[in-house]
Write an enzyme that holds these catalytic residues in place. Sequence first.
Site, mmCIF file in Angstrom:
data_model
loop_
_atom_site.group_PDB
_atom_site.id
_atom_site.type_symbol
_atom_site.label_atom_id
_atom_site.label_comp_id
_atom_site.label_asym_id
_atom_site.label_seq_id
_atom_site.Cartn_x
_atom_site.Cartn_y
_atom_site.Cartn_z
ATOM 1 N N GLU A 198 14.649 -4.227 3.300
ATOM 2 C CA GLU A 198 14.063 -2.926 3.682
ATOM 3 C C GLU A 198 13.233 -2.353 2.541
ATOM 4 O O GLU A 198 12.973 -1.171 2.506
ATOM 5 C CB GLU A 198 15.087 -1.984 4.290
ATOM 6 C CG GLU A 198 16.228 -1.553 3.429
ATOM 7 C CD GLU A 198 15.809 -0.549 2.359
ATOM 8 O OE1 GLU A 198 15.728 -0.982 1.194
ATOM 9 O OE2 GLU A 198 15.596 0.626 2.688
ATOM 10 N N TRP A 199 12.816 -3.255 1.659
ATOM 11 C CA TRP A 199 11.779 -2.987 0.658
ATOM 12 C C TRP A 199 12.172 -1.937 -0.390
ATOM 13 O O TRP A 199 11.318 -1.397 -1.085
ATOM 14 C CB TRP A 199 10.465 -2.581 1.348
ATOM 15 C CG TRP A 199 10.167 -3.379 2.566
ATOM 16 C CD1 TRP A 199 10.168 -4.748 2.657
ATOM 17 C CD2 TRP A 199 9.881 -2.903 3.890
ATOM 18 N NE1 TRP A 199 9.882 -5.135 3.936
ATOM 19 C CE2 TRP A 199 9.697 -4.030 4.710
ATOM 20 C CE3 TRP A 199 9.742 -1.623 4.431
ATOM 21 C CZ2 TRP A 199 9.404 -3.922 6.070
ATOM 22 C CZ3 TRP A 199 9.436 -1.518 5.790
ATOM 23 C CH2 TRP A 199 9.271 -2.657 6.590
ATOM 24 N N GLY A 200 13.466 -1.603 -0.447
ATOM 25 C CA GLY A 200 13.893 -0.625 -1.441
ATOM 26 C C GLY A 200 13.655 0.819 -1.023
ATOM 27 O O GLY A 200 13.912 1.743 -1.792
ATOM 28 N N ASP A 201 13.187 1.023 0.214
ATOM 29 C CA ASP A 201 12.838 2.381 0.661
ATOM 30 C C ASP A 201 14.027 3.335 0.638
ATOM 31 O O ASP A 201 13.872 4.520 0.392
ATOM 32 C CB ASP A 201 12.284 2.347 2.093
ATOM 33 C CG ASP A 201 10.885 1.766 2.136
ATOM 34 O OD1 ASP A 201 10.395 1.333 1.071
ATOM 35 O OD2 ASP A 201 10.279 1.735 3.233
ATOM 36 N N ASN A 202 15.203 2.822 0.956
ATOM 37 C CA ASN A 202 16.395 3.682 1.058
ATOM 38 C C ASN A 202 17.430 3.356 -0.024
ATOM 39 O O ASN A 202 18.626 3.478 0.209
ATOM 40 C CB ASN A 202 17.021 3.537 2.445
ATOM 41 C CG ASN A 202 16.055 3.946 3.540
ATOM 42 O OD1 ASN A 202 15.905 5.121 3.847
ATOM 43 N ND2 ASN A 202 15.359 2.961 4.121
ATOM 44 N N ASP A 225 14.812 -7.593 8.464
ATOM 45 C CA ASP A 225 13.663 -6.781 8.066
ATOM 46 C C ASP A 225 13.789 -5.349 8.587
ATOM 47 O O ASP A 225 14.758 -5.005 9.268
ATOM 48 C CB ASP A 225 12.389 -7.478 8.581
ATOM 49 C CG ASP A 225 11.206 -7.327 7.637
ATOM 50 O OD1 ASP A 225 11.230 -6.420 6.793
ATOM 51 O OD2 ASP A 225 10.254 -8.113 7.761
ATOM 52 N N ASP A 275 6.021 -6.183 -0.248
ATOM 53 C CA ASP A 275 5.756 -7.621 -0.289
ATOM 54 C C ASP A 275 4.970 -8.061 -1.530
ATOM 55 O O ASP A 275 4.044 -7.400 -1.981
ATOM 56 C CB ASP A 275 4.973 -8.046 0.955
ATOM 57 C CG ASP A 275 5.844 -7.977 2.194
ATOM 58 O OD1 ASP A 275 7.017 -7.538 2.087
ATOM 59 O OD2 ASP A 275 5.353 -8.346 3.269
HETATM 60 C C1 GLA Z 1 7.774 -8.015 6.080
HETATM 61 C C2 GLA Z 1 8.629 -8.690 5.018
HETATM 62 C C3 GLA Z 1 7.999 -10.030 4.650
HETATM 63 C C4 GLA Z 1 7.879 -10.899 5.885
HETATM 64 C C5 GLA Z 1 7.095 -10.190 6.958
HETATM 65 C C6 GLA Z 1 7.138 -10.927 8.294
HETATM 66 O O1 GLA Z 1 6.534 -7.655 5.579
HETATM 67 O O2 GLA Z 1 8.761 -7.877 3.892
HETATM 68 O O3 GLA Z 1 8.763 -10.684 3.645
HETATM 69 O O4 GLA Z 1 9.174 -11.212 6.355
HETATM 70 O O5 GLA Z 1 7.614 -8.880 7.205
HETATM 71 O O6 GLA Z 1 6.429 -10.277 9.291
#
Ligand code: GLA
Length: 420
Positions: free
Chosen positions: A187-191, A154, A209
Amino acid sequence: MRTNKNSRYTWLWLLLIAGSPLAVAQKFSGLANTPQMGWNSWNKFGCNVSEQLIRETADAMVSSGMKEAGYQYVNIDDCWHGERDARGFIQANAERFPSGMKALADYVHARGLKLGIYSDAGWKTCGGRPGSRGHEYQDALTYAQWGVDYLKYDWCEANALKAEGAYLTMREALRAAGRPVLFSLCEWGDNKPWEWARDVGHSWRTTGDIYPCFDCIEDHGTWKSWGVLQILDKQEGLRQYAGPDHWNDMDMLEVGNGMSANEDRAHFSIWVMMTSPLITGNDLRSMSKETAAILTNKAVIAVSQDRAGVQALRQSRQDGVEYWFKPLEHGDWAMMVLNRNAEPRSVSFDWNHESVTDDVSGAKTEFPSVRYELRNLWTGRPAGNTTRALRATVPGHDVLLLRLSPTHSTAAAARRPPRE
Ligand code: GLA
């Protein structure tokens, strides 16, 4: 013949470096030639994880038919952690995991499944537990000793870090620890990980998420979570980056977590078409028959696991109805008609006037010259062929999912050169 002394030394150095542990390593290749399938604790259980939950989930994965359908990984998300010991080695939370992680991994492995774990590139995880920053090699070694097979990594508390470097460090650490571990970047696509992570990990999250809603955005103030359609729309422009062993990850599934059956079916179909990892996020111990039927539909799963590994493309859209195509092996195609509206829509698709060309894989449909047999993948029933226009009603927030298979005799005939 004169040898250049300098170049001789350069070669010597290169040889030494290549053979030393300082050499740049690689990810463990081939662990996700098709999108990974499994389960993760977060969507349903949040921080409420324990060895009992993981054991019962592993058992349920076998008894529910999930394992047989292809699901393999049982992944513990955030909050399994205890403290680091005096030498900096991470411990599992002793109350929640009294038998320890090694015993848990043994339990999972004994059922023919694999164990996944979670950490974070920053100082702390998103749930405030110890992150791996500064402890990457130690953590990788610990996971290897425990028998861990999958790491979701994460990006909380990572402000001072550069993503590519941070994820590379963990890739190197995993490699050095020596146990093959599927590396799932989060890393959610941020970079823009799709631009640099192909050789770093096996998949990368492309968005923030998910949460169990088909068409909504939940605003938490400093961050948002996204519904199914919102996540789909964020995949625009990314399909060229996905392929065997390196996938765009649209986040874990919410099937069975409160949406309607239509919405669950559409959600699952979208993830399948988009070659996203299929990591379920519901309670496998108590899922309904309906949920199990969605998650274990083998004909649908076969579209996700097709060896060609091509992410779907949107061919057209009109009035909230979208036509998606995914080229498959042996000239087959999967087609998804997605109704984004809450109300049903009558749709029609005249094969004689349509074609699909995929610039990424080079695949092309051959209707009308070739006849394709159609199969409805959710009902399992034949659905005619491409000689007659498709007409159907798609319920609100649902899909029609078809597999198109060319009639090879016709295809061969169409391609056969004229006789002299
Ligand atoms: C982030 C991630 C989620 C999950 C939570 C856990 O938000 O994107 O998928 O792993 O952390 O805290």
